[in-house]
Structures are given as structure tokens and as C-alpha cells.
Scaffold this active site. Structure first.
Site, short mmCIF file in Angstrom:
data_model
loop_
_atom_site.label_atom_id
_atom_site.label_comp_id
_atom_site.label_asym_id
_atom_site.label_seq_id
_atom_site.Cartn_x
_atom_site.Cartn_y
_atom_site.Cartn_z
N GLY A 195 -18.32 -12.60 -103.93
CA GLY A 195 -19.37 -12.19 -104.55
C GLY A 195 -20.62 -12.76 -104.18
N ASP B 130 -13.05 -18.48 -95.19
CA ASP B 130 -12.30 -17.81 -96.45
C ASP B 130 -10.96 -17.58 -95.99
OD1 ASP B 130 -11.55 -16.26 -98.53
OD2 ASP B 130 -13.71 -16.14 -98.94
N ARG C 64 -18.05 -6.17 -107.03
CA ARG C 64 -19.07 -7.10 -106.52
C ARG C 64 -19.10 -7.45 -104.95
NH1 ARG C 64 -14.93 -9.96 -108.56
NH2 ARG C 64 -14.47 -12.02 -108.06
N LYS D 290 -10.41 -11.64 -95.67
CA LYS D 290 -11.70 -11.57 -95.85
C LYS D 290 -12.75 -11.85 -94.89
CE LYS D 290 -11.87 -11.69 -100.90
NZ LYS D 290 -12.44 -12.55 -102.10
N ASP E 257 -15.61 -20.63 -105.45
CA ASP E 257 -15.24 -20.16 -106.80
C ASP E 257 -14.54 -21.36 -107.72
OD1 ASP E 257 -12.61 -20.36 -105.57
OD2 ASP E 257 -12.25 -18.01 -106.09
N ASN E 258 -14.65 -22.64 -107.42
CA ASN E 258 -14.09 -23.77 -108.15
C ASN E 258 -14.67 -25.01 -107.90
OD1 ASN E 258 -12.26 -25.43 -106.01
ND2 ASN E 258 -12.28 -23.30 -105.27
N CYS F 194 -14.20 -16.74 -113.10
CA CYS F 194 -14.78 -15.24 -113.61
C CYS F 194 -13.32 -14.57 -113.62
CB CYS F 194 -15.38 -14.62 -111.95
SG CYS F 194 -17.07 -15.63 -111.97
N CYS G 213 -0.75 -20.64 -111.24
CA CYS G 213 -1.98 -19.38 -111.12
C CYS G 213 -2.42 -19.61 -109.71
CB CYS G 213 -2.75 -19.55 -112.23
SG CYS G 213 -3.78 -21.10 -112.09
#
Lengths: 77, 374
Positions: free
Chosen positions: B39, B60, B71, B84, B128-129, B191, B335
Site C-alpha cells: 500500500g 518484496d 490500495r 509483487k 507491514d510488521n 491491516c 497465520c
């Protein structure tokens, strides 16, 4: 003596508002203690605290009409 | 590279009197690494490529999923399932074929970060972490490399610049001066669980690109020692001045050797009494005994897992389905990155304190990379 508190991110969910006012708070340790009493879930979040937009790391004296902002970390990207 | 042959491409920014040919040449000479083509990374990459940053690196190891598309605007519906980094590179080459784009289709770790970052002038954090955010911060601090930070959740975002000395005050701060202690993952939300409005990373990622351009060209005043919090619902900004932590509670790596030995997954994991299992121990447990493995991701989430049998129970359905879990074996929850599975273990223990249950530390995505290597 009156202090205004602004909260950000998931903290606004815990206090159910984006700001609040507290009276008779002398320093940031007292402020945290009072906030944990009022909103026990706040204690689980490691937020950063700023007085009049300046981040502080140690217990700091508060004055009438100071604005304290509580910023939680978040990691989404 | 010289901009002269492409004068028209950059004409509208070159005619800015503060910018001019000098700033454009600085952009063309610059090397920027964007971590995470998500994002935040997508809009940052688009504007940096369009503006003429001469060399762009994209790291990535994820693939495009349908839940990204609202997004992550570099990707289209027919990119679902594609890498990606490689997909972003193709789109950027269409925007500006005159720049160099390098892709790194692997996970950033403390074993590869220093070597990778050393090739670049500036790093943009679009991850994202928390574990990766502390890792990026520490590597940039050790290398003394400017880091443009951004983070989003729901309707709010943060942007700031680290490791950049303020010429007036001579002060330099970083992420550990903003958040000295990592949050407990049991209380931190991602998110994936909490949601994010699509335009928000667009705004924050674009602000990150703006800061990068300002730092590279020297035009304007970068967000040095400052963090800005943006609220999309109020359309309001609030700025914080970051001050150095003088007495750190948490120790952090001061040099390359300490950095290599620092366990970021552990540092950002729960220090509560919740059991986690490492990749190596998970492999050993799987081969030694019969265990029950439970995926607590949403049903459509990638990557697909076909290395072992498991039960799928999304985290939000878990409280109602706890009674359905077979409890004759040890249980491992997993997860994507290890946060939701930690919450799952906690929920599970409330009902079954006597059963051994683990959360796969680092998550299934990193496990698959680990598994492919070994």
C-alpha cells in the site's frame, strides 16, 4: 489546572473519543496513572507521549492548558 | 545518466525555480530502496520512478492477492498470484523506461540488510510488521542512512524521516526514539484484521516519496526529527517533535556484529507466557509426532499451504469454534506473519489450559521460504 489530552490510532477506540480533559494532574506519571485508572486497557498499549507536540521519555512536569498527545505505534503498510 | 536527452519528461519540475536542472540531476544520480511493494510502496514507487530517481530497488517476497487491489494501485486484476516486486518493476518501466530498476524477491533479514542497504542512498520503509520495521531502522542507523518511515491503520497514518541530522540543532533521531519498546503483538493490530481505507496508504506513501525527493535534492525542509500523524476522517494533521532517548530501556544493536546477532522476531514477540514455536522446532515436532495444525488466516488468504494437512479456522471465528478443535494432539496455530496465531493460542489456552499449543513464530510465509531453502 486543566490538561487537554489528544489520542491517536487505536487509543481513540479505548477512550471512545479523540480527546479529553483532566484536572489537577501535576506530571506525566500522574497522568498515565489516572488514564490507566479510567481506561485500564490503555496499559496494554505502549504509546509515546508528547507535551505541546514535543515527545518526552521521562516523567515531566505539566502546566495549566498543556496539550498532551498520546501516539500508539502501528505497523500497517 | 544525464537528463538533457529527456528534458521534456521532467520539464514541468525543472521549470520550478527551487528545483531546476540541478535538483533533477541529483534525482537521476540517486539510488533509492523501497522495502515492501504494498500500500505504501506502490504510490512511493510510482512517483519516484516518474520523477526520475535514477536507480530504484524494490524488495518484496509476496505475491499479489485480490485483497491488495483496493490500495496497491500498481497492480491489476490479472496480476493476482504474480510476484509483487517483478510486477511492480514492469509497471514502473512503462512509466519511465529511462531509469534502472532492481528487484529483490526475497525476505529482508538481518543477514542480508546491511549489504543490500549499502548500495542505496536512502531507504523507504513500506513494510507491514514491527519486527521488520525495527530491523530496517537499526540497519539504517548503523549505516547512517536516511530512512523515510510510513505506517497506516484504518483511517490514520504516520510519516517521518529518521537518521537525518538537523543542521540547526545537530540532533539525529530514529524509530527507537519514537517507540523505544515494541508493542505486545497480542495488542498490536494489523491491516489484515483491522482494515485500512484504500486512499490512506496512497497519501502516506506519496508523502514518503515527497520526503525522499526533498532529501535527495536538498529542496525544502525534510521531516527531520519529526513525525506527522494524519487522520483521513478529520482531514487533520498533527506533528510530533522526536527527541532522543537518553536512557534506553531496551538494548539495541550498535554495530554490524550486534545487528547480525539480534533476534528481531523474538524482540517483537510476546513476552507474556504464550508459547511460540520456531521453524526448526516445528519441523522436528511435525516429523516426530502427530499434531493438529490450524490456519487462522482468512479463507482466501495466500500463500496456499500444501506441505501438510491443517484445519482452517479464521481468527474471528475461533471463539465460536474452540469446542470443535480436536485436543488429542499438540496444536500449532499459524497465520501469515505470526501475530494472529499468537492471539489464537491465547484464546485457546483460556478454554484448554492443559493442552500444549504453539504459535508458529514468523508466520507461514517466512516458513515456506525457510522450507524451500532447507
Amino acid at each position: 489546572m486543566k490538561i487537554k489530552i489528544l489520542v491517536f490510532g487505536q487509543l481513540s477506540e479505548i477512550i471512545n473519543a479523540s480527546e479529553l480533559e483532566l484536572l489537577a494532574i501535576n506530571n506525566t506519571d500522574e497522568l498515565n496513572k489516572k488514564l490507566f485508572e479510567l481506561y485500564p486497557k490503555l496499559e496494554d498499549i505502549k504509546y509515546t507521549l508528547a507535551i505541546n507536540k514535543k515527545i518526552i521519555h521521562e516523567n515531566t512536569q505539566l502546566y495549566h492548558e498543556d496539550i498532551v498527545a498520546l501516539l500508539p505505534p502501528f505497523s500497517g503498510g | 545518466m544525464s537528463f538533457t536527452q529527456n528534458n521534456d519528461r521532467y520539464h514541468r519540475q525543472i521549470i520550478l525555480k527551487e528545483f531546476g536542472e540541478t535538483a533533477q540531476q541529483k534525482l537521476l544520480n540517486a539510488k533509492v530502496l523501497v522495502i515492501g511493494a504494498g500500500g505504501l510502496g506502490c504510490p512511493a514507487l510510482q512517483y519516484l520512478a516518474a520523477a526520475g530517481v535514477g536507480a530504484i530497488g524494490i524488495i518484496d517476497f509476496d505475491v499479489v492477492t485480490i485483497t491488495n487491489l483496493h490500495r496497491q494501485i500498481l497492480f491489476s486484476a490479472n496480476d493476482i498470484g504474480k510476484q509483487k516486486a517483478a510486477t511492480a518493476a514492469i509497471k514502473l518501466a512503462q512509466i519511465n523506461p529511462e531509469i534502472q530498476i532492481q528487484i529483490y524477491n526475497f525476505q529482508l533479514t538481518n543477514k542480508n540488510a546491511i549489504e543490500l542497504f549499502a548500495n542505496y542512498d536512502l531507504v523507504i520503509d513500506g513494510t507491514d510488521n514491527f519486527a521488520t520495521r525495527y530491523l530496517i531502522n537499526d540497519a539504517c542507523a548503523i549505516l547512517n542512512k536516511p530512512l523515510v518511515y510510513g505506517a497506516v491503520l484504518r483511517f490514520e497514518g504516520q510519516v517521518g524521516v529518521f537518521n537525518l541530522i538537523d543542521n540547526e540543532t545537530k540532533i539525529k533521531t530514529n524509530y527507537r526514539d519514537l517507540f523505544p519498546e515494541p508493542p505486545n503483538p497480542l495488542n498490536a493490530i494489523s491491516c489484515n484484521e483491522a482494515g485500512v481505507i484504500g486512499v490512506l496508504p496512497g497519501i502516506i506513501g506519496t508523502m514518503q516519496a515527497t520526503e525522499a525527493i526533498k532529501i535527495i535534492t536538498g529542496v525544502g525542509k525534510p521531516l527531520c526529527n519529526k513525525i506527522i500523524s494524519y487522520n483521513a476522517l478529520q482531514n487533520s494533521f498533527y506533528d510530533f517533535e522526536i527527541t532522543p532517548v537518553l536512557n534506553p530501556i531496551e538494548t539495541f544493536p550498535q554495530n554490524e556484529m550486534e545487528f547480525l546477532n539480534f533476534n528481531y522476531e523474538w524482540f517483537c514477540s510476546s513476552k507474556d507466557n504464550v508459547s511460540v514455536i520456531s521453524f526448526i522446532d516445528f519441523e522436528e515436532l511435525r516429523t516426530k509426532e502427530k499434531i493438529t495444525i490450524i490456519d487462522v488466516r482468512e479463507r482466501n488468504e495466500l500463500p496456499l499451504v500444501n506441505e501438510f494437512d491443517f484445519i482452517s479456522i479464521p481468527l474471528n471465528e475461533l471463539p465460536n469454534l474452540l469446542a470443535s478443535i480436536p485436543t488429542d494432539n499438540k496444536i500449532v496455530f499459524f497465520c501469515k506473519s505470526g501475530n494472529r496465531s499468537l492471539k489464537a493460542v491465547k484464546l485457546f489456552y483460556e478454554k484448554y489450559p492443559q493442552i500444549t499449543a504453539f504459535s508458529l513464530i514468523g508466520g507461514i510465509h517466512a516458513w515456506q521460504q525457510f522450507n524451500n531453502k532447507t
